[in-house]
Design an enzyme around this catalytic site. Structure first.
Site, PDB file in Angstrom:
ATOM      1  N   GLY A 162       0.816  -1.217   0.000  1.00 48.97           N
ATOM      2  CA  GLY A 162       0.000   0.000   0.000  1.00 48.97           C
ATOM      3  C   GLY A 162       0.843   1.258   0.000  1.00 48.97           C
ATOM      4  CG  ASP A 182      -7.675  -0.435   4.297  1.00 47.47           C
ATOM      5  OD1 ASP A 182      -7.048   0.392   3.610  1.00 47.47           O
ATOM      6  OD2 ASP A 182      -7.696  -1.648   4.047  1.00 47.47           O
ATOM      7  N   GLY A 207      -7.480  -3.028   1.646  1.00 46.10           N
ATOM      8  CA  GLY A 207      -7.833  -2.055   0.611  1.00 46.10           C
ATOM      9  C   GLY A 207      -7.052  -2.294  -0.668  1.00 46.10           C
ATOM     10  N   GLY A 208      -5.840  -2.800  -0.507  1.00 42.56           N
ATOM     11  CA  GLY A 208      -5.006  -3.087  -1.680  1.00 42.56           C
ATOM     12  C   GLY A 208      -5.148  -4.535  -2.156  1.00 42.56           C
ATOM     13  CD  GLU A 256      -1.822  -6.436   3.550  1.00 44.24           C
ATOM     14  OE1 GLU A 256      -1.321  -5.498   2.912  1.00 44.24           O
ATOM     15  OE2 GLU A 256      -2.994  -6.417   3.944  1.00 44.24           O
ATOM     16  CE  LYS A 277      -5.594   4.923   5.659  1.00 45.70           C
ATOM     17  NZ  LYS A 277      -4.451   4.146   5.275  1.00 45.70           N
TER      18      LYS A 277
HETATM   19  C1  5RP Z   1      -3.385  -3.711   1.442  1.00 44.50           C
HETATM   20  C2  5RP Z   1      -3.589  -3.161   2.801  1.00 44.50           C
HETATM   21  C3  5RP Z   1      -3.020  -1.818   3.096  1.00 44.50           C
HETATM   22  O1  5RP Z   1      -2.145  -1.923   4.147  1.00 44.50           O
HETATM   23  C4  5RP Z   1      -4.152  -0.898   3.451  1.00 44.50           C
HETATM   24  O2  5RP Z   1      -5.084  -0.910   2.386  1.00 44.50           O
HETATM   25  C5  5RP Z   1      -3.643   0.516   3.698  1.00 44.50           C
HETATM   26  O3  5RP Z   1      -3.195   1.052   2.489  1.00 44.50           O
HETATM   27  P1  5RP Z   1      -2.658   2.542   2.387  1.00 44.50           P
HETATM   28  O4  5RP Z   1      -1.428   2.613   3.214  1.00 44.50           O
HETATM   29  O5  5RP Z   1      -2.411   2.729   0.902  1.00 44.50           O
HETATM   30  O6  5RP Z   1      -3.753   3.452   2.881  1.00 44.50           O
HETATM   31  O7  5RP Z   1      -4.173  -3.757   3.669  1.00 44.50           O
HETATM   32  O8  5RP Z   1      -4.061  -4.926   1.289  1.00 44.50           O
END
Ligand code: 5RP
Length: 242
Positions: free
Chosen positions: A30, A87, A99-100, A106, A124
């Site tokens: 991310g 997120d 989110g990614g 993870e 967040k």
């Molecule tokens: C990806 C994730 C990311 O850690 C999460 O979406 C946060 O992303 P960002 O740092 O771009 O806000 O869980 O699967």
């Protein structure tokens, strides 16, 4: 650089100060993890020996291009420290990630890590989870049945797409973005979803981190999760107790 990006960068740079020579690290995915990888790369270039298990193909490429040695999970039985973004997270350290779309890897990496640090900008932090959809990784086989079982719990669910195409994770699966109604117990519903055949993992992480680092407009703030305090951090064969 816009304020939110500065906060992400500050959090990432503060987290990088927890890196030590000879560590095996877990690298998240991310836009916040991006800054961490840049910083870890600078440290690796300056001579710090780091080995990294990466949570996505994007992170793997970025890490390799920044002098970080990437290894497969099979090549180690220990991750000293995993650092990742988030997120949404509440005061009890319950969080939503994915989110990614990298939530499955993870979660595997976080579950293996002796210490887990989540880095974030201050947006967040939330009073209660739910504004950001819960990412659920599902097997393409029978996906409509899986989605219907989630709808039957009273949730809303949408198959994730990207640029008009169905989104596929690095594992070749699909993501359902699920909205859990406020009146339902979030953690309980997330656990129930996890048990549905066809669901591989959810982005709900129940107090899985050891600490969080929040980038703020002034600097950074660190909060230690009391539920994971006292975890053992093994560095280069030496066991340090926090
Ligand atoms: C990806 C994730 C990311 O850690 C999460 O979406 C946060 O992303 P960002 O740092 O771009 O806000 O869980 O699967």
């Amino acid at each position: 650089m816009e304020e939110k990006e500065k906060q992400k960068q500050r959090a990432a740079e503060a987290a990088a100060r927890h890196l030590q020579d000879d560590m095996t690290i877990g690298l998240g995915t991310g836009s916040t993890a991006y800054y961490l990888i840049l910083e870890a790369g600078r440290m690796a270039k300056a001579g710090m020996r780091l080995k990294a298990v990466t949570t996505s193909k994007a992170t793997e490429e970025l890490a390799r291009s920044h002098h970080i040695s990437v290894i497969l999970p099979e090549e180690t039985d220990c991750v000293d420290l995993a650092i990742d973004g988030v997120d949404e997270i509440d005061r009890e350290f319950r969080a939503v990630k994915g989110g990614g779309g990298a939530l499955l890897r993870e979660k595997i990496v976080a579950s293996k890590a002796k210490e887990v640090i989540w880095i974030m900008d201050e947006s967040k932090l939330v009073e209660r989870l739910g504004a950001f959809p819960l990412a659920v990784e599902i097997l393409p086989f029978g996906y409509a049945w899986t989605a219907n079982a989630i709808l039957d719990l009273g949730c809303a669910a949408k198959i994730r797409s990207q640029e008009g195409q169905q989104f596929h994770t690095d594992n070749g699966n699909q993501i359902l973005d699920v909205t859990i109604p406020k009146e339902l117990d979030y953690g309980r519903v997330a656990e129930t979803i996890k048990g549905i055949p066809g669901v591989l993992e959810t982005g709900y992480f129940d107090r899985a981190c050891s600490r969080i680092i929040i980038g703020t407009s002034q600097g950074t703030e660190e909060r230690v999760n009391p539920a994971r305090k006292g975890s053992l951090l093994r560095i280069g064969g030496i066991i340090n107790e926090e």
